[in-house]
Design an enzyme around this catalytic site. Structure first.
Site, PDB file in Angstrom:
ATOM      1  N   ASP A  81       0.920  -1.180  -0.037  1.00 33.57           N
ATOM      2  CA  ASP A  81      -0.207   0.222   0.046  1.00 33.57           C
ATOM      3  C   ASP A  81       0.937   1.301  -0.329  1.00 33.57           C
ATOM      4  OD1 ASP A  81      -2.039   1.823   0.436  1.00 33.57           O
ATOM      5  OD2 ASP A  81      -1.937   1.495   2.546  1.00 33.57           O
ATOM      6  N   ASP A 267      -2.217   5.673  -5.357  1.00 29.50           N
ATOM      7  CA  ASP A 267      -2.353   4.763  -4.104  1.00 29.50           C
ATOM      8  C   ASP A 267      -2.890   3.698  -4.680  1.00 29.50           C
ATOM      9  OD1 ASP A 267      -3.187   3.637  -1.830  1.00 29.50           O
ATOM     10  OD2 ASP A 267      -4.859   5.110  -1.314  1.00 29.50           O
TER      11      ASP A 267
END
Length: 490
Positions: A81, A267
């Site tokens: 992430d 992201d």
């Protein structure tokens, strides 16, 4: 459990990613995307010395990989992430949270390289929290071993989010600036221990939904077979997240763009593209995106409106019409005013999506019959009744936060473009529409969701470029030069 393969040589580590097919239960995660970008702060009101951070909601993420923790390695499926900076996994000390029993748990007593730290950590998010503590151990990524890495052992996971998740934990690849407890991210440790050839990592997500290989993350370099042409690099404008300037957002055949002083966060921790409501509303309107109930209602009017009209004119009782045309499986009446509300509530609670869709269609049919019957009593013409009922369909509540589109209309939808580094990065409708398959039914979902984050120049309105964008464009995160690069994915 997802599996992954890995290889490494000459300071470059390649870790294969597996792709998890999205379902309706996981799509609910996008409802709380704004919580992903809460400010990471130390809670001065808490005298326990606990570090607090908002936890992102990851159920919509599709790509996972496997790492090992300890000696010998204990394997965990994690999300890589770029929108957070800490590594956390469930602990063997987690005894009172149901979520922990559905996932692999780290057992420190089984590792010869474990070092106790014990400092507590509390991770807050919208509907619950994670309680844990910091520990230190070796982390294996592919064939590479990062020594003495600090991470969080989660001992309480108080949310259905983590019970349903297909992953065990999160491996953050953001900057230390947003790290809980100011812990050096695993990525930093790789660099500090001189394990990598270059100060970069890169993501490739496989565009082929039928392929067994879901993608690959490469630490220490870039794999040339993953992209076409050259990368366009733009500087990181604000450390913490991988945040860049977004010069414009364009919709095909629209006269003007939608960005003034925009920024974007790249992201890998979300599937969707999020942006200001004004722009997202425009694109969703342009592609005909509707709530699920509204769309089913319009389909019922289109497919069965004429026969409903004829059956009602013939004198058939209204509560028999939907059964006679095969839309409803019962032969009787219900309280029509409660139908959609009931379907919405069941949609939130149920995981049998075939039944949910059948309920939506049946409820839409019954409401349509009731509306047509009311208009018939006023002696309105067929054309005016159909027009009126279609307008009423638009008013129905949406049982999910996402908007659906007609799968058959995808080829006619507009191309959208993000202008980054004076270059236009186009997304076709085939790329920005998510296809969700469940129980042999395919639903098509808009990949755009609204996100309004209060901000002012030079930060500007905020966009989130998630997996949809990263699947179309191979992405390089260049820590050494503080820049992000994009090239067409191969």
């Amino acid at each position: 459990m997802c599996l992954a393969t890995a290889s490494s040589s000459n300071g470059v580590v390649r870790l294969a990613l597996k792709k998890h097919r999205l379902g309706f239960s996981s799509l609910q995660a996008a409802a709380k995307i704004r919580e992903r970008y809460s400010v990471y702060v130390k809670d001065d009101s808490d005298d326990s010395g606990t570090d607090i951070v908002s936890l992102k909601n990851y159920l919509d993420v599709q790509h996972f990989g496997v790492i090992g923790i300890g000696s010998p390695p204990q394997n965990f499926t994690v999300i890589f992430d770029t929108g957070s900076s800490n590594l956390w996994i469930p602990s063997s000390h987690c005894h009172f949270s149901v979520a922990c029993f559905f996932h692999s748990r780290y057992c420190s007593s089984n590792s010869s390289t474990y070092t106790e730290i014990g400092k507590p950590c509390k991770i807050n998010y919208g509907s619950g929290m994670i309680l844990g503590f910091f520990s230190e151990d070796n982390i294996k990524v592919g064939d590479l071993v990062v020594k003495n890495q600090v991470f969080t052992e989660a001992v309480r996971e108080g949310s259905v989010i983590l019970t349903l998740a297909s992953f065990d934990g999160i491996l953050g690849l953001g900057f230390q600036d947003i790290s809980v407890g100011n812990i050096a991210p695993l990525w930093y440790s790789m660099l500090q221990q001189n394990l990598l050839a270059e100060r970069v990592f890169s993501f490739w997500f496989n565009k082929d939904p039928s392929a067994s290989e879901g993608g690959e993350i490469v630490f220490g370099g870039v794999e040339s077979r993953h992209f076409k042409g050259q990368h366009t690099y733009v500087p990181v404008t604000r450390r913490g997240y991988w945040q860049i300037d977004l010069e414009d957002f364009l919709i095909e055949d629209q006269p003007a763009g939608f960005c003034i002083n925009c920024t974007a966060i790249v992201d890998s921790g979300t599937s969707f593209i999020a942006g200001p409501s004004a722009a997202v509303t425009k694109i969703n309107d342009a592609i005909g995106a509707k709530g699920f109930a509204s769309m089913e209602c319009k389909k019922v009017v289109s497919q069965y409106g004429d026969i409903m009209w004829q059956l009602l004119l013939s004198g058939l009782k209204p509560d028999k019409v939907c059964f006679d045309i095969g839309v409803c499986s019962f032969n009787g009446s219900r309280n029509l005013s409660e139908d959609i509300e009931m379907v919405v509530e069941r949609k939130r609670e149920m995981h049998n999506n075939t039944e949910v869709r059948q309920d939506l269609v049946c409820a839409a049919c019954e409401l349509t019959v009731a509306w047509i019957r009311t208009e018939l009593k006023q002696d309105k013409t067929h054309g005016r009744v159909v027009e009126y009922v279609n307008k009423l369909c638009d008013t129905l509540p949406n049982p999910t936060t996402q908007l659906a589109v007609d799968c058959d209309e995808i080829p006619t939808m507009p191309t959208v473009s993000f202008v980054i580094g004076n270059k236009s990065f186009d997304l076709s409708p085939e790329q920005y529409i998510l296809k969700v398959q469940q129980d042999y039914i395919t639903f098509c979902i808009s990949g755009f969701i609204p996100l309004d984050v209060p901000s002012s120049p030079p930060q500007g309105p905020l966009w989130i470029l998630g997996e949809i964008f990263m699947e179309a464009y191979h992405t390089v995160f260049d820590f050494g030069n503080l820049q992000v690069g994009f090239a067409e994915s191969a």
